[in-house]
Enzyme design. Sequence first.
Site, PDB file in Angstrom:
ATOM      1  CB  CYS A  37      -1.012  -0.009   1.145  1.00 55.40           C
ATOM      2  SG  CYS A  37      -0.345   0.441   2.722  1.00 55.40           S
ATOM      3  CB  CYS A  95      -3.300   7.270   2.806  1.00 51.01           C
ATOM      4  SG  CYS A  95      -3.404   6.154   4.199  1.00 51.01           S
ATOM      5  CB  CYS A  98      -2.830  -1.062   5.027  1.00 53.66           C
ATOM      6  SG  CYS A  98      -1.701  -1.552   3.756  1.00 53.66           S
TER       7      CYS A  98
END
Lengths: 123, 123, 379, 379
Positions: free
Chosen positions: B33, B58, B102
């Site tokens: 990821c 992210c 993740c």
Amino acid sequence: MYSEKVMEHFRNPRNQGKMENPDGTGVAGNPLCGDVMKFYIKVRNGTIVEAKWETFGCAAAIATSSALSEMVKGKTLEEALEIKREDVSSFLGGLPPIKEHCSNLAVDALRKAIKNYRERVKE
Amino acid sequence: MYSEKVMEHFRNPRNQGKMENPDGTGVAGNPLCGDVMKFYIKVRNGTIVEAKWETFGCAAAIATSSALSEMVKGKTLEEALEIKREDVSSFLGGLPPIKEHCSNLAVDALRKAIKNYRERVKE
Amino acid sequence: MIYLDYAATTPVRNEVIEAMKPFFSDTFGNPSSIHLPGTEAREAVEKSRESILEHIKGRGRLVFTSGGTEANNLAIKGVCLSRKKGHVLVSSIEHPCIMETARWLSSMGWKVDHIPVDRYGLVDPGTVEDMIRDDTVLVSVMHANNEIGTVEPVEEISKICSEKGVLFHTDAVQTLGKIEVDLRKIDADMVSFSSHKIYGPKGVGALFVKEDVKLVPLLHGGGQEFGLRSGTENVPGIVGFSKAVELAVKELPEEAERLRKLRDELISGLLEIPETFLNGHPEKRLPNNVHVCFRFIEGESIVLMLSEKGVFVSTASACSSRKLEPSHVLRAIGLNHRDAHGSVRFTLGKFTKREDIEKTIEVCAEVVEKLRKISPFTE
Amino acid sequence: MIYLDYAATTPVRNEVIEAMKPFFSDTFGNPSSIHLPGTEAREAVEKSRESILEHIKGRGRLVFTSGGTEANNLAIKGVCLSRKKGHVLVSSIEHPCIMETARWLSSMGWKVDHIPVDRYGLVDPGTVEDMIRDDTVLVSVMHANNEIGTVEPVEEISKICSEKGVLFHTDAVQTLGKIEVDLRKIDADMVSFSSHKIYGPKGVGALFVKEDVKLVPLLHGGGQEFGLRSGTENVPGIVGFSKAVELAVKELPEEAERLRKLRDELISGLLEIPETFLNGHPEKRLPNNVHVCFRFIEGESIVLMLSEKGVFVSTASACSSRKLEPSHVLRAIGLNHRDAHGSVRFTLGKFTKREDIEKTIEVCAEVVEKLRKISPFTE
Ligand SMILES: Cc1ncc(COP(=O)(O)O)c(C=O)c1O
Ligand SMILES: Cc1ncc(COP(=O)(O)O)c(C=O)c1O
């Protein structure tokens, strides 16, 4: 779905109903789609002078019966026998493809009526 | 998608950036990821007095880094080692399930930083 | 203009149009986008999903689809294609989208049996129990039939299936908003719905799916709708559907009562026409459904002649009115071809008034008389 | 608010809303009904079908679906499920709805190969020719890619397929209204379209299917849409879609020119940010697509931070933005994981103005700087 001419014959069917003392009658039917037609003719000197019909069926069945009863008037039996299903549907400006085959039985009923007349005459 | 608290830490991350002369550093990453975190700590008398971090990832990754850097300040190394991933996400009011696993790597990076500090001290 | 074909489709009601409006060009984002317009759209979809689940009292997943047909296809194929070939039971009066799906599965090697119905169209739960085999994976019986309006004992059937460990699906397209649809009472694993039958927009529907039911999606792709139905969500449609459900459920008790009265008036009026009988169950019947056979004449002619006079009704289901075979439902309840062809459905709705009923009876009497005059079967 | 995610979805334009309006509650009939409200609805659907066929210059059937995803699923599964198991070729940069469909088919025993692309995302027609085997039944290569905007040589590929007697499908969801889609030049057996990408409503799409192509429907039922897609037609949606196609095709030449200029400005502006590169083909590219990698930082953070500042863009396709794996498209053109994760798509549209471009460049420079400050990969 239907041409204006079909709808017009459906709304105002010509020559519908039973005939008293016909010279010939014929019935044609398609059990699956349910359409059943009965054709009556009066014949003078080999010419159809009057035609009537009764029909159980959809708008196409009613309109084709009505149309054919007009088309045959004044025709000789030979001429009448030459009328094909396509002639009826083109007279009406066409039928939906799905109806072409199933509801266009008037010609069959007419032929049977002519056959019936000829058999009676022979007797 | 994200809680208000996550977004708040994402918008205004605490303690972000490189640390000059850290006492311990640790890197954790999830190649798939893509999230990678680096944690820096300064330790005095067995207590974390300063924590900084750098993160590629992210919003969840950034927010968990920021949150953890606040949570550990003033904690002893033993206390810091007891912090679990769930503690960070509940501190932030929860993470989307898909992100839970993740992007919540800050705890791993912190543990590595503590390990790194202890190894250095031994030397 | 008297529209009595509400079972075919309904106009979208104003409140629904108003609810949809902002989602065409203001809140127009793709719910899968993570930016603000995307999350706003996502929120609208999720709120709609929750609201519908609440109104049907369902505990599970609600998968939005493009309509009832897709919901039914997803239920049946989704279960079957995710399993080894086995046995499926469907009633013999299901909507064509179940019948044709079953036919296809059977052509692919699945075993399909049809559950018979009695002359009112009722499925007997005991028969279902007897027909379930060791290799049966799924039973599908509709909540109420779209043609003759018979309401099936799906609560009982659902219990039997769950006891036997067989999945149960029911098609509630015709019942939502017309009779109670309470998924705490109907213990179905999957339930289908359609928006355009309840004054919502066309092109939207849903399949309720219990949490533990495994399905193969019909539409693979981006993984929307729990991975069970990919494709960009029809946001305005979904919002409109949810509004329609909300209103339909809220108004149900009063509206059903009103329709039931009108329905019974229409039935008595029509039955005064000679050689006319009612199809479907006299009591276990949708409050808005009237289905009669006018003997000796044919349905399409009746419908067209009524249409000419501004009364809009239907033969069989709208779907099959372009086909020639008589309705499989009417055949299943034992009508012969001719009577099946002579049957007509009147379905009442929100905008039906008492005057419409009176007028309809009058116009029907005329049309029936006219057509009987040219029928070879009448004397 | 600067929306630069037109490839994910578009607002419905006013002309389209106006065109749809009468079909919600006035002309609301079910096109399968034979009465007047039914035939009016039928007429609207058929006119829409003819109009779209004219605008894409297609000779064949246009099957309306619930969107691009359904069109693509219908094309691939429809062909495969109607035949014995064989070999299928799809490019390695197809939309997830093709990729996942192919994956499912492969789990069902079909042989699937992926056609590689070069570093710009281009499929080489020669490679397609080489990869076609004796048992190949279908080749699917998209007209233009939804992520990186690369336009594929589908005219050539369609010729090769037709010479080899293999069916060819192309996904034109991203090209309709943006570049010419002329089915006299692209000799495809099937072509997919979606309405909500061209200022039409969500929940509608279409699959063009040549007359002689046999498909198994995904949705069985009433037999609508040539028997290839049952379910009550979404009449307002279909009418809106057709209006959207009409306007998009009419305005294409001017609008494409306008967008191309803005696109090139945006590209040059963004490339001035250090360590930034363009993904996709420099020339063979949709006029509204910009796709860049800002190295050392991650896409979702960029998108969210831009969203906070009122600039709406996307990572990869909207569909996959809730997934964690980097885009298969970016991996296929050879980006490493980190760069794939750092790539962002800007797609321009009807309401994009020059000021928006300038502002976007400015805001991007800020956001990139801010995120790079906290990246472990920058010095
Ligand atoms: C009982 C039943 N199931 C399914 C359907 C199909 O629903 P839709 O028209 O939304 O595809 C209908 C209506 O046509 C129906 O009456
Ligand atoms: C190339 C491509 N194909 C198919 C689709 C799916 O279309 P829809 O969103 O209408 O299901 C999209 C958009 O998501 C797309 O960009």
